[in-house]
Design an enzyme around this catalytic site. Structure first.
Site, mmCIF file in Angstrom:
data_model
loop_
_atom_site.group_PDB
_atom_site.id
_atom_site.type_symbol
_atom_site.label_atom_id
_atom_site.label_comp_id
_atom_site.label_asym_id
_atom_site.label_seq_id
_atom_site.Cartn_x
_atom_site.Cartn_y
_atom_site.Cartn_z
ATOM 1 N N ASP A 1 -3.058 11.736 12.863
ATOM 2 C CA ASP A 1 -3.472 11.277 11.539
ATOM 3 C C ASP A 1 -4.329 10.015 11.641
ATOM 4 O OD1 ASP A 1 -3.630 11.473 8.795
ATOM 5 O OD2 ASP A 1 -1.704 10.498 8.405
ATOM 6 N N GLY B 1 0.827 -1.201 0.000
ATOM 7 C CA GLY B 1 0.000 0.000 0.000
ATOM 8 C C GLY B 1 0.857 1.244 0.000
#
Ligand SMILES: *[C@@H]1O[C@H](CO)[C@@H](O)[C@H](O)[C@H]1NC(C)=O
Ligand SMILES: *[C@@H]1O[C@H](CO)[C@@H](O)[C@H](O)[C@H]1NC(C)=O
Ligand SMILES: *[C@@H]1O[C@H](CO)[C@@H](O)[C@H](O)[C@H]1NC(C)=O
Ligand SMILES: *[C@@H]1O[C@H](CO)[C@@H](O)[C@H](O)[C@H]1NC(C)=O
Ligand SMILES: *[C@@H]1O[C@H](CO)[C@@H](O)[C@H](O)[C@H]1NC(C)=O
Ligand SMILES: *[C@@H]1O[C@H](CO)[C@@H](O)[C@H](O)[C@H]1NC(C)=O
Ligand SMILES: *[C@@H]1O[C@H](CO)[C@@H](O)[C@H](O)[C@H]1NC(C)=O
Ligand SMILES: *[C@@H]1O[C@H](CO)[C@@H](O)[C@H](O)[C@H]1NC(C)=O
Ligand SMILES: *[C@@H]1O[C@H](CO)[C@@H](O)[C@H](O)[C@H]1NC(C)=O
Ligand SMILES: *[C@@H]1O[C@H](CO)[C@@H](O)[C@H](O)[C@H]1NC(C)=O
Ligand SMILES: *[C@@H]1O[C@H](CO)[C@@H](O)[C@H](O)[C@H]1NC(C)=O
Length: 776
Positions: free
Chosen positions: A612, A495
């Site tokens: 985040d 990813g």
């Protein structure tokens, strides 16, 4: 010596191979390009006008098409324009199995240049500027003309629903701020990137008189620009047809970094430069958002300028369009701080009002904003006062518009105010009885609202059996070569994230799977900080955190080795219909995430603000247990990267509003992000999704709406969910995403609410909530 000889032989081979291709201009599999000037760095079109290959970009190289045959080499297309430039060791490899691959040993990357559906047996750079791949049947299987970046060349079409997107600047060809869209309804229109394609966001359009559906935009060799549909052609730019003066001119249409669409011409006979034949819109400040956030555009004779709002300063002094941020650090509403309102006359802005006062006066408007913690600015026009929150967008000076922007600015000298302990400032609960009631409930529920970080010693919590604190965990340190082996030369990509690409790897002879994250965009000089951050992350141990096993700090390479999570990310399972877990599993996931955040905020030492939290950063292990990843990294990132604004109707994505208000960042930013993730978990959909009905597109707005109308069932659709439970969980999410950080519950309270059975009070309405806290 031997290697030099080998290199010479090799380059001679490449040279002859390509010299041979030069005759027919057909490139065969097995051909290579490199940025080095000693070998061929591009493939030319037969006339030599266009070239496909490497060109200089920033500190490295990009692959694209440029006009080679004129002095001013002009880039007309870039492959993978948003990827970072590649270093000088890069090779463009037209592999024998028919793929066009850009590889860099130094970066360890392999990227496909043309995602063609088949096997290419030849490639050609054509004299039209189109780069094409053919298969063995001599059919075109891929062409650059189908994937335009910011430029349209003669004989190229912009098909329905295709866009030209501007570049960042003349020298940086990454995607910039504006786009030109050929709409299905026959309109050709320009929008800022990241906004819905609706009239309120568009800043220019053109339509054929009959408004034909499915028109396409064409440019011809003579510089005529027209829309082409079944009913014929409609000229946008008709030069004098039959006028021979257009002969020998080279044309191109480009949407420039400043949002203006320009038709350029270049005289091939002379050593000319590009001149502008036509451009739209005429108004330099028309492109919305030209000056960035919290700034407004002012037209000048030739161009435009950008002004910051009062109390704001440019984010990047040397970049006029970088936008502005407060030049003072705002305090949370609770810590009362004297503000005043400053006026900016005759400016227009996007209206994303948090509330509206009708039949107001200027004075009343200012006073109302001063008293409202959510209000950072107000727009006043014709007796209507619209309160706004930061950031403000699409600002411009428009002399003819009586709209006034009032901006909240700090009176006291900010830097000192922040550090001096405030003694006698007393908070007063104000206004209506209902507000007092809100506050009262909140005080009861959340206890005394705490600020910032409480420094708790990290202790072994016996009631949470899963926490093991090992002071002397030794992280394994890897060399780059070792990790190359572990990942089989970075073969399998798992990813991509904000920090870089993640690869699958094996350690201990394949006994243990790992995920290797190659960090990008780190501040280069931060070597010592990197080491100390690694120590901090290495000490964390919790069943809801992804475990860091080791790291590599070798030359410029920074890599992290994590345990491997076999079930992908929460984003995968939540947003893929076949993979969606049932409600009970989803609630388990929500509690797991909250537990992980609780550990970061309160139980480990030093405390960690994640900054985040989003479904892409939450990974699922083989037992579908959710684990948070990427914690502790935000400090290593360049500033501002965590503050991205999704650009859609003031949506912040997962980012808490205080980032934009320049308030000090507390653990409550994670609570906000968690709230958004919780809504996504409830609804199994993304926070912003423009593929669905417009009123449902922004999940937080829609969730509020459903809550206020008592129609929460809509949020889960067909999913069978206990009504009571749905209401409780939704309320928790709405508390988490309150605008004012101090009103959001701590993650500990959130976890208790998720686990417990106690009643949860209705969250305050977003527009009123802030008024609870005020000052005298
Ligand atoms: C390769 O480069 C050489 C000069 O370096 C040039 O003469 C030759 O024509 C080039 N071949 C192609 C196909 O561009
Ligand atoms: C180009 O601009 C983008 C976006 O602003 C930035 O991320 C990138 O680093 C820039 N590239 C270069 C080569 O400067
Ligand atoms: C080009 O790609 C092929 C297939 O992936 C590979 O075998 C070959 O080594 C590559 N060439 C270079 C110079 O890296
Ligand atoms: C492939 O097609 C083009 C025209 O589309 C033609 O000029 C060329 O000769 C063909 N090549 C082969 C090998 O058939
Ligand atoms: C354009 O050129 C052609 C021949 O090249 C000539 O016959 C024609 O008269 C010219 N037209 C004009 C408007 O000059
Ligand atoms: C174009 O520029 C080159 C050198 O830059 C010069 O030799 C040539 O004469 C110029 N041609 C014209 C038509 O100006
Ligand atoms: C902030 O900007 C305003 C002008 O917009 C200026 O008057 C003020 O001195 C600035 N404050 C600081 C701390 O730079
Ligand atoms: C500010 O902008 C300049 C010019 O675009 C750029 O070179 C520089 O890196 C930027 N600085 C920061 C801190 O982003
Ligand atoms: C703004 O307009 C008001 C009148 O509404 C005027 O009194 C004020 O001086 C103006 N401010 C500026 C900076 O022009
Ligand atoms: C305030 O904003 C809402 C939604 O953002 C919008 O529907 C409404 O029309 C706005 N009110 C005014 C007076 O502009
Ligand atoms: C500019 O704004 C002021 C204050 O609202 C207003 O009085 C004036 O009419 C505006 N200017 C124009 C040209 O409308």
């Amino acid at each position: 010596m031997a290697t030099i000889y080998l290199l010479l032989v090799l380059s001679a081979l490449i040279f002859t191979a390509q010299a041979q291709q030069g005759q027919s201009n057909i490139v065969k599999p097995g051909s290579l390009l490199t940025p080095a000037t000693t070998t061929n760095s591009s493939w030319l079109s037969p006339s030599g006008l266009y070239a496909f290959g490497f060109y200089k970009q920033g500190y490295g190289y990009a692959v694209g098409i440029f006009i080679e045959g004129i002095p001013q080499k002009t880039v007309v297309w870039t492959a993978n324009r948003d990827d970072s430039p590649v270093p000088a060791d890069a090779i463009l490899n037209f592999t024998s199995d028919g793929q066009l691959v850009l590889q860099s040993a130094q970066q360890g990357t392999k990227t496909s240049i043309a995602n063609s559906p088949g096997v290419a047996t030849s490639a050609s750079m054509l004299d039209s500027g189109n780069f094409v791949l053919h298969n063995s049947d001599n059919n075109t299987i891929w062409q650059s003309f189908d994937q335009p970046t910011d430029t349209l060349l003669p004989s190229q079409h912009l098909l329905v629903q295709k866009v030209l997107s501007s570049s960042v600047s003349d020298s940086n060809h990454s995607t910039g701020r504006f786009l030109l869209l050929m709409q299905q309804d026959g309109y050709l229109a320009m929008y800022p990137v990241g906004t819905p394609y609706t009239i309120e966001y568009g800043y220019w359009n053109y339509v054929t008189p009959g408004q034909e559906n499915n028109a396409k935009l064409n440019l011809d060799d003579n510089g005529h620009l027209y829309l082409d549909s079944i009913n014929g052609k409609a000229g946008i730019v008709d030069l004098n047809i039959g006028d021979n003066s257009t002969k020998g001119l080279l044309y191109l249409l480009r949407i420039d970094a400043d949002g203006i669409l320009r038709l350029y011409s270049h005289n091939m006979d002379q050593n000319g430069t590009w001149s502008v034949t036509w451009s739209q819109p005429d108004d330099k400040c028309a492109p919305k958002g030209l000056c960035g956030l919290n700034a407004y555009c002012v037209e000048t004779d030739q161009s435009f300028g950008c002004n910051c709002l009062p109390g704001f300063a440019l984010i990047n002094q040397s970049e006029m369009s970088s936008g502005c941020e407060r030049n003072f650090t705002a305090e949370s509403c609770k810590a009362s701080m004297p503000y005043t309102m400053e006026a900016v006359n005759n400016t227009t802005w996007e209206d994303k009002n948090i509330s509206v006062l009708s039949s107001s006066t200027q004075e009343a408007c200012k006073a109302a904003c001063l008293q409202d913690c959510n209000c950072d600015a107000a727009q006043f026009k014709q007796g209507e006062c619209k309160k706004q929150s930061l950031p403000l967008r699409f600002g411009r000076l428009l002399e003819s518009d009586p709209n006034i922007a009032f901006i909240k600015v700090s009176i006291s000298t900010p830097t000192t105010a922040r550090n001096v302990p405030k003694k006698s400032k007393k908070e007063v609960l104000i206004i209506s009885v209902s507000l007092v009631a809100f506050a009262f409930i909140m005080l009861v529920i959340f206890g005394i609202v705490r600020y910032g970080y409480r420094v708790w010693a990290c202790k072994k919590e016996s009631n949470h059996g899963n926490i093991v604190l090992s002071e002397d965990v030794s992280l394994q340190s890897f060399t780059y070569a070792e990790l190359e082996k572990v990942t089989d030369n970075f073969k399998e990509e798992l990813g991509r994230g904000a920090f870089g690409i993640v690869y699958k790897g094996e350690i201990g002879n394949g006994k243990k799977l790992v995920a290797v994250k190659r960090l990008e965009k780190l501040l280069a000089e931060r070597e010592r900080e990197f080491q100390s951050e690694m120590k901090v992350i290495g000490r964390t141990h919790h069943k809801n955190l992804v475990h860091l096993l080791g790291y590599c700090h070798d030359g410029l390479n920074r890599l992290l080795v994590y345990e491997y999570m076999s079930n992908g990310s929460l984003a995968d399972i939540l947003f893929t219909p076949e993979k969606q877990p049932c409600w009970d599993q989803r609630m388990e996931i929500a509690r797991d995430i909250a537990k992980g955040i609780l550990y970061l905020h309160e139980e480990c030492m030093p405390h960690i603000i994640h900054c985040d939290i989003k479904p892409q950063n939450i990974l699922m292990d083989e037992n579908m247990c959710a684990k948070i990843s990427d914690f502790g990294l935000s400090k290593l990132l360049k500033p501002d990267q965590t503050k991205t604004f999704t650009g859609i109707r003031g949506t912040r994505g997962y980012v808490a509003p205080e980032w934009h208000r320049k308030m000090s960042v507390t653990v409550k930013v994670d609570v906000y992000s968690f709230g958004i993730v919780l809504l996504e978990i409830i609804c199994c959909r993304k926070g912003v999704d423009y593929n669905i009905l417009e009123e449902e597109a922004i999940l937080e707005e829609w969730a509020y709406h459903c809550f206020e109308c008592g129609e929460l069932g809509k949020l889960v659709g067909d999913d069978k969910v206990d009504k009571k439970q749905l209401e409780r969980i939704t309320k928790v999410a709405l508390w988490c995403i309150l605008y004012e950080p101090s009103l959001r519950p701590s993650i500990k309270k959130v976890l208790q609410m998720l686990e417990g059975t106690m009643d949860i009070p209705d969250p305050p309405s977003r527009s009123v909530a802030s008024s609870v806290w005020s000052k005298e």
